[in-house]
Each structure stands twice: as C-alpha cells, then as structure tokens.
Design an enzyme around this catalytic site. Structure first.
Site, mmCIF file in Angstrom:
data_model
loop_
_atom_site.group_PDB
_atom_site.id
_atom_site.type_symbol
_atom_site.label_atom_id
_atom_site.label_comp_id
_atom_site.label_asym_id
_atom_site.label_seq_id
_atom_site.Cartn_x
_atom_site.Cartn_y
_atom_site.Cartn_z
ATOM 1 N N LYS A 22 -10.096 33.634 -11.239
ATOM 2 C CA LYS A 22 -8.835 33.127 -10.678
ATOM 3 C C LYS A 22 -7.946 32.746 -11.867
ATOM 4 O O LYS A 22 -8.137 31.707 -12.501
ATOM 5 C CB LYS A 22 -9.129 31.895 -9.807
ATOM 6 C CG LYS A 22 -8.121 31.559 -8.735
ATOM 7 C CD LYS A 22 -6.738 31.236 -9.185
ATOM 8 C CE LYS A 22 -6.526 29.860 -9.756
ATOM 9 N NZ LYS A 22 -5.142 29.665 -10.272
ATOM 10 N N CYS A 46 -4.019 24.081 -26.713
ATOM 11 C CA CYS A 46 -4.927 22.942 -26.586
ATOM 12 C C CYS A 46 -5.211 22.337 -27.952
ATOM 13 O O CYS A 46 -5.489 21.150 -28.069
ATOM 14 C CB CYS A 46 -6.213 23.363 -25.915
ATOM 15 S SG CYS A 46 -6.994 24.766 -26.711
ATOM 16 N N GLU A 87 -1.426 14.007 -23.679
ATOM 17 C CA GLU A 87 -1.119 15.394 -24.048
ATOM 18 C C GLU A 87 0.262 15.764 -23.495
ATOM 19 O O GLU A 87 0.483 15.701 -22.291
ATOM 20 C CB GLU A 87 -2.183 16.339 -23.475
ATOM 21 C CG GLU A 87 -2.018 17.756 -23.995
ATOM 22 C CD GLU A 87 -3.029 18.726 -23.393
ATOM 23 O OE1 GLU A 87 -3.243 18.690 -22.160
ATOM 24 O OE2 GLU A 87 -3.597 19.532 -24.154
ATOM 25 N N GLU A 138 -13.402 23.421 -20.656
ATOM 26 C CA GLU A 138 -12.654 23.221 -21.906
ATOM 27 C C GLU A 138 -11.282 22.696 -21.528
ATOM 28 O O GLU A 138 -10.561 23.339 -20.758
ATOM 29 C CB GLU A 138 -12.552 24.521 -22.697
ATOM 30 C CG GLU A 138 -13.826 24.882 -23.434
ATOM 31 C CD GLU A 138 -14.336 23.803 -24.377
ATOM 32 O OE1 GLU A 138 -13.525 23.000 -24.873
ATOM 33 O OE2 GLU A 138 -15.558 23.761 -24.603
HETATM 34 P P1 NAP Z 1 -4.358 23.292 -15.145
HETATM 35 O O1 NAP Z 1 -3.179 22.848 -14.409
HETATM 36 O O2 NAP Z 1 -5.532 22.379 -15.216
HETATM 37 O O3 NAP Z 1 -4.781 24.704 -14.520
HETATM 38 C C1 NAP Z 1 -5.837 25.476 -15.069
HETATM 39 C C2 NAP Z 1 -6.369 26.395 -13.981
HETATM 40 O O4 NAP Z 1 -6.989 25.603 -12.965
HETATM 41 C C3 NAP Z 1 -5.280 27.206 -13.289
HETATM 42 O O5 NAP Z 1 -5.773 28.478 -12.978
HETATM 43 C C4 NAP Z 1 -5.045 26.379 -12.042
HETATM 44 O O6 NAP Z 1 -4.453 27.109 -10.997
HETATM 45 C C5 NAP Z 1 -6.453 25.952 -11.698
HETATM 46 N N1 NAP Z 1 -6.532 24.812 -10.782
HETATM 47 C C6 NAP Z 1 -5.604 23.841 -10.573
HETATM 48 N N2 NAP Z 1 -6.064 22.965 -9.644
HETATM 49 C C7 NAP Z 1 -7.295 23.392 -9.268
HETATM 50 C C8 NAP Z 1 -8.258 22.925 -8.337
HETATM 51 N N3 NAP Z 1 -8.057 21.812 -7.617
HETATM 52 N N4 NAP Z 1 -9.412 23.613 -8.188
HETATM 53 C C9 NAP Z 1 -9.641 24.721 -8.920
HETATM 54 N N5 NAP Z 1 -8.757 25.224 -9.807
HETATM 55 C C10 NAP Z 1 -7.589 24.566 -9.995
HETATM 56 O O7 NAP Z 1 -3.985 23.651 -16.674
HETATM 57 P P2 NAP Z 1 -2.778 24.547 -17.180
HETATM 58 O O8 NAP Z 1 -1.511 23.769 -17.046
HETATM 59 O O9 NAP Z 1 -2.864 25.910 -16.600
HETATM 60 O O10 NAP Z 1 -3.149 24.697 -18.734
HETATM 61 C C11 NAP Z 1 -2.832 23.755 -19.703
HETATM 62 C C12 NAP Z 1 -4.042 22.886 -20.021
HETATM 63 O O11 NAP Z 1 -5.108 23.723 -20.454
HETATM 64 C C13 NAP Z 1 -3.783 21.925 -21.162
HETATM 65 O O12 NAP Z 1 -4.348 20.677 -20.857
HETATM 66 C C14 NAP Z 1 -4.516 22.570 -22.337
HETATM 67 O O13 NAP Z 1 -4.892 21.679 -23.335
HETATM 68 C C15 NAP Z 1 -5.689 23.181 -21.642
HETATM 69 N N6 NAP Z 1 -6.307 24.249 -22.439
HETATM 70 C C16 NAP Z 1 -7.512 23.990 -23.030
HETATM 71 C C17 NAP Z 1 -8.115 24.963 -23.830
HETATM 72 C C18 NAP Z 1 -9.447 24.701 -24.481
HETATM 73 O O14 NAP Z 1 -10.132 25.641 -24.823
HETATM 74 N N7 NAP Z 1 -9.845 23.441 -24.666
HETATM 75 C C19 NAP Z 1 -7.499 26.204 -24.018
HETATM 76 C C20 NAP Z 1 -6.265 26.429 -23.392
HETATM 77 C C21 NAP Z 1 -5.691 25.434 -22.603
HETATM 78 P P3 NAP Z 1 -2.844 27.110 -10.844
HETATM 79 O O15 NAP Z 1 -2.326 28.018 -11.887
HETATM 80 O O16 NAP Z 1 -2.621 27.592 -9.499
HETATM 81 O O17 NAP Z 1 -2.400 25.684 -11.030
#
Ligand code: NAP
Length: 500
Positions: free
Chosen positions: A183, A292, A392, A258
């Site tokens: 997904k 990140c 963040e 992550e």
């Molecule tokens: P996010 O809002 O947490 O979303 C990540 C994924 O989770 C998306 O596919 C999202 O779908 C899905 N999701 C949201 N709510 C969910 C739920 N209740 N159940 C299951 N899945 C759900 O994060 P983002 O805004 O896409 O990405 C930014 C974040 O990613 C930042 O915090 C960044 O630091 C982190 N990140 C971490 C790493 C690492 O390796 N540590 C690497 C890259 C990014 P939707 O798109 O529909 O919301």
C-alpha cells in the site's frame, strides 16, 4: 530493450493484483497535482476499498507456495532484470518522481541510482540465504539452521522516497520467498505505478507482488488487520507507526517500523568549519528537508557559534528555490498543501521560540504562487526543549542550539524522543569515538551530513525512530525470514544422555 509500457503512460492509476492491472471499483479517487505547479494535474488515483485489499491478500496467499518453492537464485534474477529496466528508464522515472513529489531531478536520479544498487545487492543476497551449522554436545550429532519465508507480507510506505523505500522492502521480501501486498502513499501513486510496472516487466509471476492504492485509514488499516498477513513493514510517521505496532501485536505479527527523526549535527571548536557548514546546509535543505534523516538541529559550542552561524547564514541565503525540474534548483516545494501548512505553522512557532535569521515565510510571486514554496529558514538561539527543536517539521527549517561544551552537546543531541541519525564535525578522534558510543541513535556520520545510506548497509533508528530489525543490508534478510533449527542425530541409537 525494455520499454515503458502503456500502463506507465496512462492517465489513471490502476491497482496491480494477481498479475493484472485492475481499475479500482471503489468509485472514490484523489487528484494528484505537481506540488511545484498546481495547474499540472497528474491524474486521479483510487482510494481503494477494504475488499480490494482482501482480494490482493488472497492473490498473494495463493501465489505463496509456488514462489516459496522457486529456488532463491532464480527469484534473485528477477530483481536483476528489474535493475536493468530501471537503469534504462531512469530519466523518465526521475522526471515523473520530480513532477509528483517535488524533489529536484538530481535528487530523483540519486534516489533511483540507490534503488538500482538495492536491487542488485539484494539479487546477490539470493545466493547467500545461509544458515549456521553447529556442533553438538553429543557424539554423532549436529544442528543447523535454515531460513524460511514468512508468507504474505504487507508493506506500507511514505511519499518522500517513493521508489527507494518500497524497493528496499519489496526486494528482500521477494528474494526470501515471501509474497507481497504493498500500500503506497496516496501522494505518490503514479511513481508507485511505474515501480510496479518495472518489477512486473522483469517477469514476476502473478500474485507474487500486488499493489493497492488507497488511504492509510482504510486500505492500510485492512492490510494491518488482515489475519493472512504475517508480517508488516512500515515506514512513515511515528504516530501511524505506533498505531500499527499496537494493532499488529494483537495478532502476533512480526513488525518493522521505520519512523521520523530530528537529527542533530554537533560542531566542535576543532572542526573544519567550511566542511561542517556546507554539509549541514546540504543535509538540512536538500530534498526540502523532507527526509527522515534531514538535519534539523545544529548543536554548536559557544566558542565558535557566532562564526559558524554566519557561515550557515551565507550558504542558506544562496540556495535557489524552485521547480525541481528546472536546472539549478536546489530546494523544491513541500509535497502538498497539508505538509506546506504544517511548515508555515512551525515557522510561526519558531519566531516565538528562537531568533529568525533568514527565511521564515512562504515564497510569493510568479511561479512561486502556483506551488508550495518556503524560503529556507534558519533560527538561532533555540532552546533544546523548544518545540522546533523537539518536533519533526519535515521542511526547510534548521535550528541552532548553542551549548557550552562537548558533554552538553552529547546530552542535547540525545535528549529527544527520536533517535535516527546524528553527525559530528571534529578532528579530535577521542571525542569522535566518545560521541559515537554515547549518542542515542541508529546511524552516526563522522564529518559528513546526517543523510545518506548504502544499499548493503543496515539502516534504521532507535527510540521513536525505529522498531524491529533494521532495513536494507543483511538485517533485511533477518526480518523477512524465520529461522528454523534442525537437530540431526546420526547415531542410529536411542539417546542415553538428556539434553535440555
Ligand atoms: P504517514 O502519514 O505516517 O504515512 C505513511 C504511510 O502509512 C502512508 O502510506 C499512509 O497512507 C499510511 N497510513 C496512514 N495511516 C494509516 C493507518 N491508520 N493504518 C495503516 N497505514 C496508514 O507518513 P508520511 O507523511 O507518508 O511520511 C513522512 C514520515 O515518514 C516522516 O515522519 C518521515 O520521517 C518518515 N520516514 C521515515 C523513514 C525511515 O526510514 N526512518 C524514511 C522515510 C520517511 P496515506 O498516504 O493514505 O496517508
């Protein structure tokens, strides 16, 4: 030579289930527009239903036995073919990534080259899915371990690295013999479609890799809750990660999360300040701070703070902000309106919490009015416990925290819920290694920016930044396999000694 298929050029975003591109039946879509130019519509992407996730899981479940029994080196060859196709089409893929996510074309190409490395490395791992052979306490006995796949795994990924992050999950999952339901983020459906198209053209059998677009709360949640999904690998925010971790625990699923970061750079008096300033500005504002591992806190000792801040300021003011597709652009837009608004809110918080040195506002006029552009922002005299130093932001905002000495710098670097990456700039080997030992994080960079990682090296954070095995490298194989332990007794007799 492989060519871009029709599906990668189409204006819609079908799901990929059981080896077929299928339009979603949900009737609900989300429009995806270029964040550098809202007039540029990529197209609608479906918000698929829970039922569509269930169909994908069922396809993956059916495909699992044959894929599990396919020799691992044969599985690996499919990844090599995907790497070749991606290399041939890298420019087209980079243009799409820039148009959909906003990063510069140079950054897009960098992400793609890293992904090719991941595919090549992981293809080689297919020949190294080794176990251990262990001697026994008993005569004519020994033990060994074998690695076995988990079954259907669910992958949930963010928008900021929509090629590299999914592939660093998909590749080891497949090489280890699992089947996948992915997904992707709802903000990068067209890039995700292209990634799957490449893997499909590489020859993956039907059902081995499935992708369903949709919202996290619906499609993502169904993947988390589905009992046939045996493991979940998630990358995204800490808030969503902790939700997924708790839900998956109820079904005893294997989980890897992550998550976010608030990555510090420590600069000591003996550092090469030119190198530190240039590296810090790159780590903070590259990818518009939407990494990140982006640098968001500079921790500098008082003795050099004024001089170093001045060097940061000069470099930050020179950054060219604009459409990532245009040559010379160094900082692109925020990915969408919600992310842009979040950054603007933090700018206001920052103005109350620190001393604004540059930026601090959205960019206006001409092409800027059509996109989500923020001026690269530097705050000085930020307290370590300020919100802009603890939360963040995920935008082009850097906070300077002044400390009296090395010990305080290490304390400030670690005194935070996150623990992803940290850097130190110094020429004192003793303090560098003391910092490496003491700082609370998963990745330490010495005299280089907080960003970056290599395909064959484990990647991940501690505390609220990471849970479960590290991604990429050998630890990815640990996550996507179960270890089975086999005891062999070749005495041919009833055992007389008890072992416990
Ligand atoms: P996010 O809002 O947490 O979303 C990540 C994924 O989770 C998306 O596919 C999202 O779908 C899905 N999701 C949201 N709510 C969910 C739920 N209740 N159940 C299951 N899945 C759900 O994060 P983002 O805004 O896409 O990405 C930014 C974040 O990613 C930042 O915090 C960044 O630091 C982190 N990140 C971490 C790493 C690492 O390796 N540590 C690497 C890259 C990014 P939707 O798109 O529909 O919301």
């Amino acid at each position: 030579m492989a060519t871009v298929t029709q599906v990668s050029k189409a204006a819609t975003c079908p799901n990929y289930v059981n080896g077929q591109w299928v339009e979603s039946r949900s009737g609900r879509t989300l429009e995806r527009r270029n964040p550098a130019n809202r007039d540029d519509l990529l197209g609608p992407a479906p918000l698929s239903s829970r039922e569509e996730i269930r169909e994908a899981v069922e396809a993956a479940r059916r495909a699992f036995p044959a894929w599990r029994d396919t020799p691992a080196p044969v599985r690996g060859k499919q990844l090599l073919r995907a790497a070749q196709i991606m290399a041939e089409e890298k420019d087209e893929l980079a243009r799409l990534l820039t148009r959909e996510e906003g990063k510069t074309v140079g950054e897009s190409l960098g992400e793609i080259l890293r992904t090719i490395n991941i595919l090549e490395y992981t293809a080689g791992e297919a020949r190294r899915l080794t176990g251990e052979t262990l001697p026994s306490e008993l005569p004519k006995n020994f033990a060994y371990t074998i690695r076995q796949p988990l079954g259907v795994v669910g992958l949930i990924t963010p928008w900021n690295f929509p090629i590299a992050v999914p592939v660093w999950k998909i590749a080891p999952a497949l090489v280890c013999g699992n089947t996948v339901v992915w997904k992707p983020s709802e903000l990068t459906p067209f890039t995700s479609r292209y990634v799957v198209d490449i893997l499909a053209r590489a020859g993956l059998p039907a059902g081995v890799l499935n992708m369903v677009n949709g919202a996290g709360e619906e499609a993502g949640d169904e993947l988390v809750e589905h009992p046939a999904v045996r493991a979940l690998s998630f990358t995204g925010s800490c808030e969503v990660g902790s939700l997924i971790y708790a839900k998956a625990a109820r079904q005893m699923k294997k989980v890897q999360c992550e998550m976010g970061g608030k990555n510090p750079v420590v600069v000591l008096e003996d550092a090469d300040l030119e190198l530190a300033a240039t590296s810090t500005v790159m780590g903070a504002f590259g990818s518009t701070g939407q990494r990140c591992t982006a640098t968001s806190r500079i921790i500098v000792t008082e003795a050099i703070a004024d001089k170093f801040v001045q060097m940061l300021l000069e470099r930050t003011r020179q950054l060219k902000v604009g459409n990532g597709a245009e040559p010379g652009t160094q900082v692109g837009p925020s990915v969408d309106e919600a992310q842009f608004n979040k950054v603007q809110e933090y700018l206001e918080i920052g103005k109350r919490e620190g001393k604004l040195l540059c930026g601090g506002e959205r960019l206006r006029g001409g092409a800027y009015d059509k996109g989500y552009f923020t001026a690269p922002t530097l705050f000085d005299h930020v307290r370590p416990d300020a919100r802009i130093a603890q939360e963040e932001i995920f935008g082009p905002v850097l906070s300077v925290i002044r400390v009296k000495d090395f010990d305080e710098a290490v304390r400030v670097a670690s005194n935070i819920r996150y623990g992803l990456a940290a850097s130190i700039f110094s020429t004192d080997a003793n303090r560098i290694f003391q910092f490496t030992d003491r700082v609370e994080c998963g990745i330490v960079h010495i005299n280089s920016p907080t960003v970056g990682g290599e395909a064959h090296v484990p990647f991940g954070g501690t505390k609220a930044s990471g849970l479960g095995e590290r991604e990429t490298g050998s630890t990815a194989i640990d996550f996507y396999t179960e270890l089975k332990i086999v005891y062999v007794d070749y005495t041919g007799r009833k055992r007389e000694t008890n072992i416990y």
